[in-house]
Scaffold this active site. Structure first.
Site, PDB file in Angstrom:
ATOM      1  N   ALA A  52       0.821  -1.229  -0.284  1.00  0.00           N
ATOM      2  CA  ALA A  52       0.126   0.015  -0.013  1.00  0.00           C
ATOM      3  C   ALA A  52       0.807   1.370   0.042  1.00  0.00           C
ATOM      4  O   ALA A  52       0.341   2.323  -0.436  1.00  0.00           O
ATOM      5  CB  ALA A  52      -0.855  -0.073   1.219  1.00  0.00           C
TER       6      ALA A  52
ATOM      7  N   ARG B  57      -3.013   0.382   7.391  1.00  0.00           N
ATOM      8  CA  ARG B  57      -2.729  -0.010   8.877  1.00  0.00           C
ATOM      9  C   ARG B  57      -1.809   1.118   9.314  1.00  0.00           C
ATOM     10  O   ARG B  57      -1.400   1.300  10.420  1.00  0.00           O
ATOM     11  CB  ARG B  57      -1.792  -1.162   9.000  1.00  0.00           C
TER      12      ARG B  57
ATOM     13  N   HIS C 189      -3.477  -9.984  -4.686  1.00  0.00           N
ATOM     14  CA  HIS C 189      -4.731  -9.893  -3.917  1.00  0.00           C
ATOM     15  C   HIS C 189      -5.834  -9.402  -4.895  1.00  0.00           C
ATOM     16  O   HIS C 189      -6.541  -8.647  -4.415  1.00  0.00           O
ATOM     17  CB  HIS C 189      -4.623  -8.705  -2.473  1.00  0.00           C
TER      18      HIS C 189
ATOM     19  N   CYS D  32     -18.459 -12.848 -13.147  1.00  0.00           N
ATOM     20  CA  CYS D  32     -19.659 -13.496 -12.717  1.00  0.00           C
ATOM     21  C   CYS D  32     -19.099 -14.712 -11.948  1.00  0.00           C
ATOM     22  O   CYS D  32     -18.414 -15.587 -12.413  1.00  0.00           O
ATOM     23  CB  CYS D  32     -20.396 -14.104 -14.021  1.00  0.00           C
TER      24      CYS D  32
ATOM     25  N   CYS E  80     -20.979 -17.934 -13.904  1.00  0.00           N
ATOM     26  CA  CYS E  80     -20.748 -18.609 -15.234  1.00  0.00           C
ATOM     27  C   CYS E  80     -19.230 -17.981 -15.595  1.00  0.00           C
ATOM     28  O   CYS E  80     -18.509 -18.603 -16.666  1.00  0.00           O
ATOM     29  CB  CYS E  80     -21.329 -18.007 -16.403  1.00  0.00           C
TER      30      CYS E  80
ATOM     31  N   CYS F  18     -27.786 -15.407 -17.367  1.00  0.00           N
ATOM     32  CA  CYS F  18     -27.204 -16.270 -16.509  1.00  0.00           C
ATOM     33  C   CYS F  18     -27.705 -15.954 -14.996  1.00  0.00           C
ATOM     34  O   CYS F  18     -27.958 -16.380 -14.089  1.00  0.00           O
ATOM     35  CB  CYS F  18     -25.773 -16.078 -16.565  1.00  0.00           C
TER      36      CYS F  18
ATOM     37  N   SER G 124       5.420  -1.765   2.198  1.00  0.00           N
ATOM     38  CA  SER G 124       4.655  -3.038   3.111  1.00  0.00           C
ATOM     39  C   SER G 124       5.227  -3.184   4.353  1.00  0.00           C
ATOM     40  O   SER G 124       6.439  -3.109   4.661  1.00  0.00           O
ATOM     41  CB  SER G 124       4.820  -4.140   2.250  1.00  0.00           C
TER      42      SER G 124
HETATM   43  N1  LIG Z   1      -3.723   0.555  -2.780  1.00  0.00           N
HETATM   44  C1  LIG Z   1      -4.151  -0.585  -2.813  1.00  0.00           C
HETATM   45  O1  LIG Z   1      -4.756  -1.472  -3.441  1.00  0.00           O
HETATM   46  C2  LIG Z   1      -4.298  -1.025  -0.961  1.00  0.00           C
HETATM   47  C3  LIG Z   1      -4.549   0.206   0.020  1.00  0.00           C
HETATM   48  C4  LIG Z   1      -4.455  -0.179   0.981  1.00  0.00           C
HETATM   49  C5  LIG Z   1      -4.451  -1.506   1.445  1.00  0.00           C
HETATM   50  N2  LIG Z   1      -4.514  -2.631   0.713  1.00  0.00           N
HETATM   51  C6  LIG Z   1      -4.374  -4.078   1.035  1.00  0.00           C
HETATM   52  O2  LIG Z   1      -4.425  -4.156   2.320  1.00  0.00           O
HETATM   53  C7  LIG Z   1      -3.098  -4.873   2.705  1.00  0.00           C
HETATM   54  C8  LIG Z   1      -2.043  -3.828   3.390  1.00  0.00           C
HETATM   55  O3  LIG Z   1      -0.853  -4.374   3.586  1.00  0.00           O
HETATM   56  P1  LIG Z   1       0.498  -3.678   3.127  1.00  0.00           P
HETATM   57  O4  LIG Z   1       1.652  -4.424   3.754  1.00  0.00           O
HETATM   58  O5  LIG Z   1       0.576  -3.578   1.563  1.00  0.00           O
HETATM   59  O6  LIG Z   1       0.358  -1.986   3.664  1.00  0.00           O
HETATM   60  P2  LIG Z   1       0.157  -1.470   5.154  1.00  0.00           P
HETATM   61  O7  LIG Z   1      -1.011  -0.607   5.032  1.00  0.00           O
HETATM   62  O8  LIG Z   1       0.083  -2.571   6.207  1.00  0.00           O
HETATM   63  O9  LIG Z   1       1.624  -0.827   5.309  1.00  0.00           O
HETATM   64  C9  LIG Z   1       1.930   0.280   4.483  1.00  0.00           C
HETATM   65  C10 LIG Z   1       3.479   0.629   4.735  1.00  0.00           C
HETATM   66  O10 LIG Z   1       3.893   1.712   3.676  1.00  0.00           O
HETATM   67  C11 LIG Z   1       4.497   2.567   4.485  1.00  0.00           C
HETATM   68  N3  LIG Z   1       4.299   3.793   3.610  1.00  0.00           N
HETATM   69  C12 LIG Z   1       3.264   4.657   3.283  1.00  0.00           C
HETATM   70  N4  LIG Z   1       3.525   5.578   2.560  1.00  0.00           N
HETATM   71  C13 LIG Z   1       4.819   5.517   2.399  1.00  0.00           C
HETATM   72  C14 LIG Z   1       5.478   6.582   1.579  1.00  0.00           C
HETATM   73  N5  LIG Z   1       5.136   7.373   0.891  1.00  0.00           N
HETATM   74  N6  LIG Z   1       6.917   6.112   1.527  1.00  0.00           N
HETATM   75  C15 LIG Z   1       7.438   5.068   2.346  1.00  0.00           C
HETATM   76  N7  LIG Z   1       6.550   4.539   3.119  1.00  0.00           N
HETATM   77  C16 LIG Z   1       5.282   4.368   2.994  1.00  0.00           C
HETATM   78  C17 LIG Z   1       4.042   2.816   5.853  1.00  0.00           C
HETATM   79  O11 LIG Z   1       4.954   3.241   6.766  1.00  0.00           O
HETATM   80  C18 LIG Z   1       3.632   1.186   5.978  1.00  0.00           C
HETATM   81  O12 LIG Z   1       4.502   0.484   6.904  1.00  0.00           O
HETATM   82  C19 LIG Z   1      -2.556  -5.273   1.503  1.00  0.00           C
HETATM   83  O13 LIG Z   1      -2.786  -6.837   1.861  1.00  0.00           O
HETATM   84  C20 LIG Z   1      -3.310  -4.963   0.398  1.00  0.00           C
HETATM   85  O14 LIG Z   1      -4.027  -5.916  -0.440  1.00  0.00           O
HETATM   86  C21 LIG Z   1      -4.438  -2.173  -0.605  1.00  0.00           C
HETATM   87 ZN   LIG Z   2     -22.729 -15.468 -15.702  1.00  0.00          ZN
END
Ligand SMILES: NC(=O)c1ccc[n+]([C@@H]2O[C@H](COP(=O)([O-])OP(=O)(O)OC[C@H]3O[C@@H](n4cnc5c(N)ncnc54)[C@H](O)[C@@H]3O)[C@@H](O)[C@H]2O)c1
Ligand SMILES: [Zn+2]
Length: 250
Positions: free
Chosen positions: A11, A23, A110, A118, A121, A154, A192
């Site tokens: 994220a 988080r 993810h 769908c 189908c 469907c 992450s």
């Molecule tokens: N953009 C998306 O699609 C999205 C957004 C939020 C959550 N998610 C989902 O939620 C879960 C989140 O887990 P995760 O580990 O990807 O993220 P997380 O939210 O757990 O952690 C994100 C990390 O990125 C760091 N961070 C944020 N902005 C930053 C920047 N500009 N520079 C440096 N560091 C930065 C934060 O300190 C944090 O530790 C994933 O499973 C994902 O599927 C997806």
């Molecule tokens: Zn269908």
């Protein structure tokens, strides 16, 4: 042969594109824990109201509306230089696709909001087409005509390809990620907390295979001790810089 890099993004690569992480201090779940229900497969399957809420929330959320930033574009540059062997992402915002990375390297661990299916189908839909008609059809169902059912529609439930809580990861996603991460010359983890499994396990698996690991994240992660390089700077600035340095070295 130039260096090959496997990348795992989270994220944190998309916060500068306007999508809050889950988080972090401004995370969606930190502020609104009830929002977790948007991606709950049981609620989605069983209640029309929850489906409508989930679709509406996804349409209005920045996940759907965001555009790739400098960090996403840097990874396109790395692929164009022939140095990116894997782009495994925990994000489902489809920003790596929108930026221009190819499906050969992208693994959406993810799932993705870019496509929908769908659930009966398995017909694939472009999520954009469904979002365009969401006002008329807030609980989208499949309109495919089934010849073996006298040409009746469907009528299965349509869901985005985001992996909801309670659903399995896409087939082969982890296998391809492990294989390419272990064969790469380096693994980079970008934005992450490495708290979500099985995605996070790519890091210890690659470390075991002797692959040097760079973790670029503002906060600390549980696998910092496995990293050969830790970068605690803003990804939007630090990743383009790291890509340029890496391409220059070859
Ligand atoms: N953009 C998306 O699609 C999205 C957004 C939020 C959550 N998610 C989902 O939620 C879960 C989140 O887990 P995760 O580990 O990807 O993220 P997380 O939210 O757990 O952690 C994100 C990390 O990125 C760091 N961070 C944020 N902005 C930053 C920047 N500009 N520079 C440096 N560091 C930065 C934060 O300190 C944090 O530790 C994933 O499973 C994902 O599927 C997806
Ligand atoms: Zn269908």
């Amino acid at each position: 042969m130039s260096t090959t890099i496997a990348v795992l993004t989270g994220a944190g690569i998309s916060t500068s594109a306007g999508i809050p992480d889950f988080r972090g201090p401004d995370g969606v779940w930190t502020k609104h824990p009830d929002q977790m229900s948007v991606y709950d497969i049981d609620l989605f399957l069983h209640n029309k109201e929850d489906r409508e809420y989930s679709w509406r929330w996804q349409k209005e959320s920045p996940v759907w509306n965001a555009q790739p930033g400098a960090a996403h574009k840097a990874l396109v540059k790395l692929e164009q230089a022939g140095m990116l062997s894997l782009l495994a992402t925990q994000n489902f915002d489809a920003l790596h696709e929108k930026a221009g990375n190819s499906s050969d390297v992208i693994v959406n661990l993810h799932g993705t909001i870019g496509t929908s299916h769908c659930m009966k189908c398995h017909k694939q839909y472009a999520t954009a087409d469904i979002m365009a008609h969401l006002d008329e059809e807030p609980d989208p169902h499949c309109h495919r005509r089934l010849p073996y059912r006298g040409d009746m529609p469907c009528n299965g439930i349509i869901k985005t390809d985001v992996v909801y809580f309670g659903e399995a990861l896409p087939d082969g996603a982890m296998e391809k990620s492990y294989e390419r991460a272990c064969k790469a010359d380096e693994l980079w983890v970008i934005g992450s907390t490495l708290e979500v499994y099985p995605a996070a396990s790519i890091v210890p698996v690659a470390a075991q295979a002797g692959v040097p690991i760079t973790i670029m994240n503002m906060g600390s992660t549980q696998y910092d001790r496995l990293a050969t390089r830790l970068i605690h700077d803003d990804i939007a600035v630090a990743l383009p810089k790291l890509v340029d340095e890496t391409i220059a070295k070859g």
